[in-house]
Design a protein around this motif. Structure first.
Motif, PDB file in Angstrom:
ATOM      1  N   PHE A 118       0.833  -1.208   0.000  1.00  0.00           N
ATOM      2  CA  PHE A 118       0.000   0.000   0.000  1.00  0.00           C
ATOM      3  C   PHE A 118       0.864   1.252   0.000  1.00  0.00           C
ATOM      4  O   PHE A 118       0.623   2.183  -0.770  1.00  0.00           O
ATOM      5  CB  PHE A 118      -0.926  -0.026   1.209  1.00  0.00           C
ATOM      6  N   ILE A 119       1.865   1.302   0.889  1.00  0.00           N
ATOM      7  CA  ILE A 119       2.705   2.494   0.968  1.00  0.00           C
ATOM      8  C   ILE A 119       3.528   2.666  -0.296  1.00  0.00           C
ATOM      9  O   ILE A 119       3.797   3.783  -0.753  1.00  0.00           O
ATOM     10  CB  ILE A 119       3.608   2.422   2.221  1.00  0.00           C
ATOM     11  N   LEU A 120       3.937   1.538  -0.921  1.00  0.00           N
ATOM     12  CA  LEU A 120       4.690   1.614  -2.175  1.00  0.00           C
ATOM     13  C   LEU A 120       3.825   2.151  -3.309  1.00  0.00           C
ATOM     14  O   LEU A 120       4.252   3.007  -4.093  1.00  0.00           O
ATOM     15  CB  LEU A 120       5.232   0.225  -2.538  1.00  0.00           C
ATOM     16  N   ILE A 121       2.576   1.693  -3.392  1.00  0.00           N
ATOM     17  CA  ILE A 121       1.650   2.174  -4.431  1.00  0.00           C
ATOM     18  C   ILE A 121       1.381   3.665  -4.239  1.00  0.00           C
ATOM     19  O   ILE A 121       1.327   4.434  -5.207  1.00  0.00           O
ATOM     20  CB  ILE A 121       0.337   1.369  -4.390  1.00  0.00           C
ATOM     21  N   ALA A 122       1.212   4.081  -2.983  1.00  0.00           N
ATOM     22  CA  ALA A 122       0.972   5.499  -2.718  1.00  0.00           C
ATOM     23  C   ALA A 122       2.154   6.347  -3.159  1.00  0.00           C
ATOM     24  O   ALA A 122       1.983   7.413  -3.766  1.00  0.00           O
ATOM     25  CB  ALA A 122       0.701   5.705  -1.226  1.00  0.00           C
ATOM     26  N   LEU A 123       3.371   5.884  -2.887  1.00  0.00           N
ATOM     27  CA  LEU A 123       4.562   6.619  -3.306  1.00  0.00           C
ATOM     28  C   LEU A 123       4.654   6.731  -4.818  1.00  0.00           C
ATOM     29  O   LEU A 123       4.955   7.790  -5.376  1.00  0.00           O
ATOM     30  CB  LEU A 123       5.814   5.936  -2.752  1.00  0.00           C
ATOM     31  N   VAL A 124       4.389   5.620  -5.504  1.00  0.00           N
ATOM     32  CA  VAL A 124       4.456   5.612  -6.970  1.00  0.00           C
ATOM     33  C   VAL A 124       3.394   6.540  -7.555  1.00  0.00           C
ATOM     34  O   VAL A 124       3.653   7.303  -8.494  1.00  0.00           O
ATOM     35  CB  VAL A 124       4.290   4.181  -7.513  1.00  0.00           C
ATOM     36  N   ALA A 125       2.178   6.501  -6.984  1.00  0.00           N
ATOM     37  CA  ALA A 125       1.094   7.351  -7.496  1.00  0.00           C
ATOM     38  C   ALA A 125       1.412   8.834  -7.293  1.00  0.00           C
ATOM     39  O   ALA A 125       1.219   9.652  -8.195  1.00  0.00           O
ATOM     40  CB  ALA A 125      -0.215   6.986  -6.800  1.00  0.00           C
ATOM     41  N   LEU A 126       1.906   9.198  -6.118  1.00  0.00           N
ATOM     42  CA  LEU A 126       2.232  10.597  -5.851  1.00  0.00           C
ATOM     43  C   LEU A 126       3.382  11.079  -6.727  1.00  0.00           C
ATOM     44  O   LEU A 126       3.351  12.202  -7.257  1.00  0.00           O
ATOM     45  CB  LEU A 126       2.596  10.774  -4.375  1.00  0.00           C
ATOM     46  N   THR A 127       4.390  10.217  -6.901  1.00  0.00           N
ATOM     47  CA  THR A 127       5.520  10.593  -7.758  1.00  0.00           C
ATOM     48  C   THR A 127       5.080  10.743  -9.210  1.00  0.00           C
ATOM     49  O   THR A 127       5.470  11.698  -9.904  1.00  0.00           O
ATOM     50  CB  THR A 127       6.645   9.561  -7.643  1.00  0.00           C
ATOM     51  N   GLY A 128       4.240   9.816  -9.669  1.00  0.00           N
ATOM     52  CA  GLY A 128       3.731   9.923 -11.035  1.00  0.00           C
ATOM     53  C   GLY A 128       2.887  11.167 -11.236  1.00  0.00           C
ATOM     54  O   GLY A 128       3.008  11.863 -12.249  1.00  0.00           O
ATOM     55  N   GLY A 129       2.027  11.480 -10.261  1.00  0.00           N
ATOM     56  CA  GLY A 129       1.231  12.696 -10.356  1.00  0.00           C
ATOM     57  C   GLY A 129       2.083  13.950 -10.374  1.00  0.00           C
ATOM     58  O   GLY A 129       1.762  14.931 -11.059  1.00  0.00           O
ATOM     59  N   MET A 130       3.190  13.910  -9.644  1.00  0.00           N
ATOM     60  CA  MET A 130       4.093  15.056  -9.612  1.00  0.00           C
ATOM     61  C   MET A 130       4.704  15.309 -10.984  1.00  0.00           C
ATOM     62  O   MET A 130       4.749  16.444 -11.461  1.00  0.00           O
ATOM     63  CB  MET A 130       5.192  14.800  -8.568  1.00  0.00           C
ATOM     64  N   PHE A 131       5.149  14.246 -11.643  1.00  0.00           N
ATOM     65  CA  PHE A 131       5.758  14.417 -12.967  1.00  0.00           C
ATOM     66  C   PHE A 131       4.713  14.732 -14.032  1.00  0.00           C
ATOM     67  O   PHE A 131       4.975  15.501 -14.962  1.00  0.00           O
ATOM     68  CB  PHE A 131       6.545  13.156 -13.344  1.00  0.00           C
ATOM     69  N   LEU A 132       3.529  14.140 -13.909  1.00  0.00           N
ATOM     70  CA  LEU A 132       2.483  14.428 -14.893  1.00  0.00           C
ATOM     71  C   LEU A 132       2.013  15.871 -14.801  1.00  0.00           C
ATOM     72  O   LEU A 132       1.654  16.480 -15.819  1.00  0.00           O
ATOM     73  CB  LEU A 132       1.300  13.480 -14.682  1.00  0.00           C
ATOM     74  N   SER A 133       2.005  16.433 -13.608  1.00  0.00           N
ATOM     75  CA  SER A 133       1.583  17.828 -13.441  1.00  0.00           C
ATOM     76  C   SER A 133       2.629  18.819 -13.934  1.00  0.00           C
ATOM     77  O   SER A 133       2.328  20.009 -14.095  1.00  0.00           O
ATOM     78  CB  SER A 133       1.272  18.106 -11.967  1.00  0.00           C
ATOM     79  N   GLY A 134       3.852  18.350 -14.149  1.00  0.00           N
ATOM     80  CA  GLY A 134       4.911  19.240 -14.600  1.00  0.00           C
ATOM     81  C   GLY A 134       5.564  20.022 -13.484  1.00  0.00           C
ATOM     82  O   GLY A 134       6.421  20.871 -13.733  1.00  0.00           O
ATOM     83  N   HIS A 135       5.192  19.757 -12.240  1.00  0.00           N
ATOM     84  CA  HIS A 135       5.782  20.435 -11.089  1.00  0.00           C
ATOM     85  C   HIS A 135       6.597  19.407 -10.299  1.00  0.00           C
ATOM     86  O   HIS A 135       6.033  18.547  -9.625  1.00  0.00           O
ATOM     87  CB  HIS A 135       4.703  21.049 -10.192  1.00  0.00           C
ATOM     88  N   THR A 136       7.907  19.507 -10.397  1.00  0.00           N
ATOM     89  CA  THR A 136       8.783  18.543  -9.733  1.00  0.00           C
ATOM     90  C   THR A 136       9.494  19.129  -8.525  1.00  0.00           C
ATOM     91  O   THR A 136      10.270  18.430  -7.870  1.00  0.00           O
ATOM     92  CB  THR A 136       9.833  18.004 -10.726  1.00  0.00           C
ATOM     93  N   THR A 137       9.266  20.384  -8.244  1.00  0.00           N
ATOM     94  CA  THR A 137       9.838  21.024  -7.058  1.00  0.00           C
ATOM     95  C   THR A 137       8.743  21.786  -6.331  1.00  0.00           C
ATOM     96  O   THR A 137       7.809  22.293  -6.964  1.00  0.00           O
ATOM     97  CB  THR A 137      10.978  22.001  -7.429  1.00  0.00           C
ATOM     98  N   PRO A 138       8.824  21.887  -5.018  1.00  0.00           N
ATOM     99  CA  PRO A 138       7.800  22.634  -4.279  1.00  0.00           C
ATOM    100  C   PRO A 138       7.790  24.103  -4.690  1.00  0.00           C
ATOM    101  O   PRO A 138       8.810  24.674  -5.062  1.00  0.00           O
ATOM    102  CB  PRO A 138       8.231  22.476  -2.814  1.00  0.00           C
ATOM    103  N   ARG A 139       6.637  24.697  -4.609  1.00  0.00           N
ATOM    104  CA  ARG A 139       6.484  26.128  -4.884  1.00  0.00           C
ATOM    105  C   ARG A 139       7.046  26.916  -3.713  1.00  0.00           C
ATOM    106  O   ARG A 139       6.657  26.693  -2.565  1.00  0.00           O
ATOM    107  CB  ARG A 139       5.010  26.445  -5.084  1.00  0.00           C
TER     108      ARG A 139
END
Length: 592
Positions: A22-43
């Motif tokens: 579960f924690i691995l899937i959550a990490l992968v999903a959040l990382t994928g969403g980060m790259f798909l959104s085009g924002h890879t660094t915090p604002r």
């Protein structure tokens, strides 16, 4: 064999693999969403990225009391936010501070000077008759060949010509008789321009000297306005902000506005303003008792009622879209309702409103007469170098704190430190990805206090691991082996961790509510990392500890595992033994 005591329930090992998955899937999903959104660094906030921070103080208008209230301040925040971000300023922050202050943070690289000129000025609300209306995209260029072009293109050309004529009507209003109204002037000039250019008899009589007849020529200002309207692209934020900039209320203008569905943009050519925001006495959102839909009810002042009656009388005799009047706030059309009959002191605006959109329009109309002005209280400029130094210092402090925690864990817990370090890395990854995604979603900005909150969270997270490890080691000291020690120690550690994290989260929530500005960044980060600490301990640390307890290195109590029974001073293993029966006969008290 004695039965187990009631009320005590042994913790089952469960299936640790599922929790880790579960924690691995959550990490992968959040990382994928980060790259798909085009924002890879915090604002980054203004204190780290640099820029300008402006503090505005609200003042009551003369003769107005109690105008500084939450409703008016929130409306002012919305208007200022639309102004600043409408100028193309990237991710500016506008928020209230206290009861009468508004903070405007403008990041470095934006048009700071122009934004500063806009934030403190009073909103400009005008009512302008609509001359023409079209979709917000640029109008295609007409074909130069007479034989080419479809019927639709010819119709567009006719519509463009008609718009030009109407724009000319309004632009030449000043040339008419002073006693004529702007609308009658425009109609008269329009009819003159549309007339046959052949000289009339009176014209011939004037040309006795053989002079060449001259036909009326369109006003160059009107031609320029039509050209701007044709090229205007209301889907572009910067173009919307520039449309009609610098135009006087007495002149025609172009403007953009949301279409009735709220999803697309329309563009307008608007006549000179006939009313302004000061003519509005009040505006409220309400439900129409007959239709059951949301409407906006307006009330005008005494002078505004007279002007509004004259305007609606003229507009009610026109055909769409010339029977509409545009409600223009800061150069943008907030609404463009049609007029069906003459109205005076009261008016009702109906359409495809819901509760939110009706209240928004009512706020806009009320803001035109809002008895508030804003004065610059302070302007602070943060250079990128200073922001970079602050960020660097914060990261160094965080790295030092993390290194000290890791050194302590390795020195004291040895092999168990691997579980703690892995948990810290998972917590850091979750925190980073969530903060990055919160930037474009809720405009969360990582400022220096927020970095401090993340540093403090390292200690909170490490404390949870220490509580769990110490409970397990206590069970081993009691003589139990590792696997039952993990399962028996977890319920006691779990209660302690939850209570500790609840107190930390409650403190962060209270701090977030009672403070404003940058301190809220600290509170938000602290609360977020506290919640993530619970997630990591429950779904990663405990399952990983359960799996490691099955490994020989930890289960055998290796001296580098951190679970060596001899080093922990463990008692001999607990063993069940049969009790021998007491000897028959009397027992000597001394022997007993």
């Amino acid at each position: 064999m004695a039965a187990p005591k009631k009320g005590r329930r042994q913790s089952a090992p469960g299936k640790p693999g599922r929790s880790l998955a579960f924690i691995l899937i959550a990490l992968v999903a959040l990382t994928g969403g980060m790259f798909l959104s085009g924002h890879t660094t915090p604002r980054l906030g203004i204190d780290l990225a640099g820029g300008t921070s402006i503090t505005l103080e609200a003042k009551n208008e003369p003769g107005q009391k109690n105008a500084i209230n939450p409703a008016n301040m929130n409306t002012a925040v919305d208007i200022i936010n639309n102004r600043v971000n409408g100028l193309g300023v990237s991710e500016a922050e506008v928020q209230t501070q206290g009861d009468k202050n508004i903070i405007v943070n403008i990041p470095k690289g934006s048009n700071e000077k122009q934004a500063r000129e806009q934030v403190g000025t009073t909103a400009q609300l005008y009512f302008r008759p609509v001359i023409t209306q079209a979709p917000g995209q640029p109008t295609p260029e007409p074909s130069t060949s007479p034989s080419s072009g479809t019927d639709k293109e010819k119709d567009k050309d006719k519509a463009t010509d008609k718009a030009t004529d109407k724009a000319t009507d309004k632009a030449t209003d000043k040339a008419g008789s002073p006693s004529s109204t702007p609308t009658s002037q425009g109609r008269a000039v329009s009819e003159a321009l549309k007339a046959d250019p052949t000289p009339s008899a009176s014209d011939k009589a004037k040309d006795k000297g053989g002079k060449k007849d001259e036909t009326p020529k369109p006003d160059p200002a009107t031609a320029k306005l039509q050209e701007q309207f044709t090229k205007l692209d209301c889907t572009d934020k910067k173009a919307r902000a520039e449309a009609g900039r610098g135009i006087k209320p007495s002149d025609p203008t172009i403007a953009c506005g949301k279409s009735p569905d709220g999803k697309t943009w329309d563009k307008f050519i608007l006549a000179p303003a006939e009313l302004n925001g000061k003519d509005v006495d009040d505006a409220k959102a309400a439900i129409n008792q007959q239709s059951g839909g949301w409407v906006v009810n307006m009330e005008f002042t005494k002078g505004g009622s007279k002007k509004f009656s004259q305007t609606t009388t003229k507009l009610s005799q026109q055909q769409p879209p010339q029977n509409q009047f545009a409600i223009v706030l800061d150069g943008e059309v907030a609404s463009a309702p049609s007029v069906r009959t003459t109205l005076s002191s009261n008016a009702e605006i109906s359409g495809s409103f819901n509760q939110e959109s009706a209240k928004d329009l009512a706020n806009i109309l009320s803001y035109g007469a809002l008895p508030l002005t804003f004065h610059e209280q302070s302007v602070t400029t943060v250079s990128p170098a200073l922001g970079g130094e602050q960020l660097k210092a914060g990261l160094i402090a965080g790295a030092i704190g993390l290194a000290l925690v890791i050194i302590y864990l390795v020195a004291y817990y040895r092999g168990l430190s691997l579980i703690a370090i892995a948990s810290l890395l998972v917590s850091a990854a979750l925190t980073y990805t969530i903060m990055t995604l919160l930037g474009p979603t809720i405009k969360f900005a990582l400022n220096l206090p927020a970095v401090c909150g993340a540093i403090v969270a390292i200690g909170i997270t490490a404390d949870s691991f220490i509580v769990f490890f110490e409970r397990v080691r206590d069970e081993i000291r009691e003589g139990r082996t590792l696997r039952p020690a993990v399962e028996r120690g977890w319920p006691r550690a779990r209660r302690t961790i939850l209570v500790s994290d609840f107190v930390s989260f409650l403190a962060a929530a209270v701090l977030f509510v009672v403070t404003v500005g940058k301190v809220q960044g600290f509170a938000f980060t602290l609360g977020l990392t506290t919640l993530l600490d619970v997630v990591v301990v429950f779904f990663f640390t405990k399952p990983l500890m359960t799996l490691m307890a099955r490994k020989k290195f930890f289960a055998s109590g290796h001296k580098w595992s951190g679970l060596d029974p001899e080093r922990l001073g463990a008692k001999p293993p607990l063993r069940r033994s049969r009790r021998t029966a007491p000897p028959a006969g009397p027992v000597d008290p001394k022997e007993a």
